[in-house]
Design a protein around this motif. Structure first.
Motif, PDB file in Angstrom:
ATOM      1  N   UNK A 185       1.832  -4.227   3.360  1.00  0.00           N
ATOM      2  CA  UNK A 185       3.079  -3.549   3.588  1.00  0.00           C
ATOM      3  C   UNK A 185       3.166  -1.908   3.189  1.00  0.00           C
ATOM      4  N   UNK A 186       3.478  -0.925   3.972  1.00  0.00           N
ATOM      5  CA  UNK A 186       3.236   0.391   3.655  1.00  0.00           C
ATOM      6  C   UNK A 186       4.617   0.861   3.209  1.00  0.00           C
ATOM      7  N   UNK A 187       4.495   1.131   1.845  1.00  0.00           N
ATOM      8  CA  UNK A 187       5.877   1.631   1.184  1.00  0.00           C
ATOM      9  C   UNK A 187       5.560   3.288   0.593  1.00  0.00           C
ATOM     10  N   UNK A 188       6.771   3.943   0.222  1.00  0.00           N
ATOM     11  CA  UNK A 188       6.450   5.184  -0.417  1.00  0.00           C
ATOM     12  C   UNK A 188       6.027   4.941  -1.876  1.00  0.00           C
ATOM     13  N   UNK A 189       4.828   5.948  -2.020  1.00  0.00           N
ATOM     14  CA  UNK A 189       3.997   5.608  -3.329  1.00  0.00           C
ATOM     15  C   UNK A 189       4.733   5.010  -4.678  1.00  0.00           C
ATOM     16  N   UNK A 190       5.956   5.892  -4.828  1.00  0.00           N
ATOM     17  CA  UNK A 190       6.857   5.674  -5.923  1.00  0.00           C
ATOM     18  C   UNK A 190       7.360   4.265  -5.823  1.00  0.00           C
TER      19      UNK A 190
ATOM     20  N   UNK B 288       0.636  -1.173  -0.076  1.00  0.00           N
ATOM     21  CA  UNK B 288      -0.001  -0.069   0.074  1.00  0.00           C
ATOM     22  C   UNK B 288       0.963   1.411  -0.014  1.00  0.00           C
ATOM     23  N   UNK B 289       0.499   2.268  -0.692  1.00  0.00           N
ATOM     24  CA  UNK B 289       1.170   3.572  -0.748  1.00  0.00           C
ATOM     25  C   UNK B 289       0.785   4.311   0.449  1.00  0.00           C
ATOM     26  N   UNK B 290       1.677   4.749   1.333  1.00  0.00           N
ATOM     27  CA  UNK B 290       1.743   5.527   2.540  1.00  0.00           C
ATOM     28  C   UNK B 290       1.118   7.098   1.971  1.00  0.00           C
TER      29      UNK B 290
ATOM     30  N   UNK C  44       0.168  -8.180  -4.401  1.00  0.00           N
ATOM     31  CA  UNK C  44      -0.613  -7.114  -5.288  1.00  0.00           C
ATOM     32  C   UNK C  44      -0.311  -5.698  -4.527  1.00  0.00           C
ATOM     33  N   UNK C  45      -0.738  -4.697  -5.163  1.00  0.00           N
ATOM     34  CA  UNK C  45      -0.604  -3.421  -4.626  1.00  0.00           C
ATOM     35  C   UNK C  45      -1.549  -2.240  -5.146  1.00  0.00           C
ATOM     36  N   UNK C  46      -1.099  -1.121  -4.767  1.00  0.00           N
ATOM     37  CA  UNK C  46      -2.119  -0.147  -5.219  1.00  0.00           C
ATOM     38  C   UNK C  46      -1.125   1.038  -5.374  1.00  0.00           C
TER      39      UNK C  46
END
Ligand SMILES: Nc1ncnc2c1ncn2[C@@H]1O[C@H](COP(=O)(O)OP(=O)(O)OP(=O)(O)O)[C@@H](O)[C@H]1O
Ligand SMILES: O=P(O)(O)OC[C@H]1O[C@H](OP(=O)(O)OP(=O)(O)O)[C@H](O)[C@@H]1O
Length: 215
Positions: A52-57, A10-12, A70-72
């Protein structure tokens, strides 16, 4: 890759809240810690999921490498990063667009050696190559609107949402480029090994999105 859990990247930041809302509407019972936590891994054992929370990029990088199934990710990020992932659904959240902007008195046709500032060097370079215009790209990491004001660049390529940042900094949009929304992305191997769970997730999300469009 964990075979038991479905891992969602997921993008923070600004997309996160809208994505959590969408997942809840799709029937995922995400606990209150999703609304107020600094943890970067959030587990929902009842659903067999971890987030898992990552930087959007960086979201497509986690998905490409298979540490997330999977992701957003924003369409802007998908274009810039060109990762080897499947883009399976337009989530229609966090809508905005990419635009070229400059100071009001700037004339592109009079500029023989244009400098373009952006957080998106690849997208910017591809765009101007397609337009047949030779430009120098200056990569910045934020506050892009500052660049023309202080003379670092002639034009910027950046995201516009309300238009407030352009307006308050005295810039005007000179070209609208690409509409942006967030996308649901999938690791190609996971799409085979966890097909049932991923298809179920896509169906549930699509049902909410289609329902909201018809409302
Ligand atoms: N007004 C907006 N400005 C920037 N991004 C937006 C906007 N509206 C929607 N988005 C979406 O949100 C994503 C960026 O989210 P966010 O601004 O939280 O992160 P970031 O700018 O990459 O991170 P940071 O500000 O921490 O460097 C973009 O990829 C885009 O798809
Ligand atoms: O049209 P608006 O609603 O004003 O939104 C657009 C602004 O928001 C983003 O910046 P952000 O707030 O992410 O800050 P940044 O400069 O650090 O990237 C984007 O880069 C624009 O500057």
């Amino acid at each position: 890759m964990n075979q038991e859990l479905l891992t969602v990247a997921m993008p923070k930041g600004r997309i996160f809240e809208e994505a959590v809302e969408l997942l809840r509407k799709a029937g995922y019972d995400l606990p209150p810690e999703f609304d107020d936590s600094r943890r970067l891994i959030l587990e929902v054992p009842e659903s067999g999921m971890q987030f898992i929370l990552a930087k959007p990029m960086d979201v497509p990088t986690y998905v490409e490498h298979g540490v997330a199934d999977v992701g957003v990710a924003g369409k802007d990020v998908m274009i810039e990063e060109e990762r080897d992932v499947y883009e399976v659904l337009d989530l229609k959240i966090s809508a905005c667009y990419m635009a070229v902007a400059a100071l009001p008195d700037y004339s592109p046709e009079l500029d023989v050696a244009p400098k373009i500032a952006s957080k998106y060097p690849k997208l910017t370079s591809d765009y101007f190559r397609e337009q047949g215009e030779q430009v120098e790209i200056i990569k910045l990491n934020g506050s892009i609107e500052l660049a023309p004001i202080v003379g670092l660049a002639d034009r910027i390529v950046d995201i516009v949402s309300t238009g407030q940042t352009l307006k308050e900094n005295g810039l005007v949009e000179i070209e609208t480029m690409i509409p942006i929304t967030s996308r649901f992305i999938v690791n190609p191997v996971s799409y085979r090994t966890k097909a049932d769970r991923i298809d179920d997730m896509v169906d549930r999300l699509a049902e909410v999105i289609n329902g909201e469009e018809q409302a």
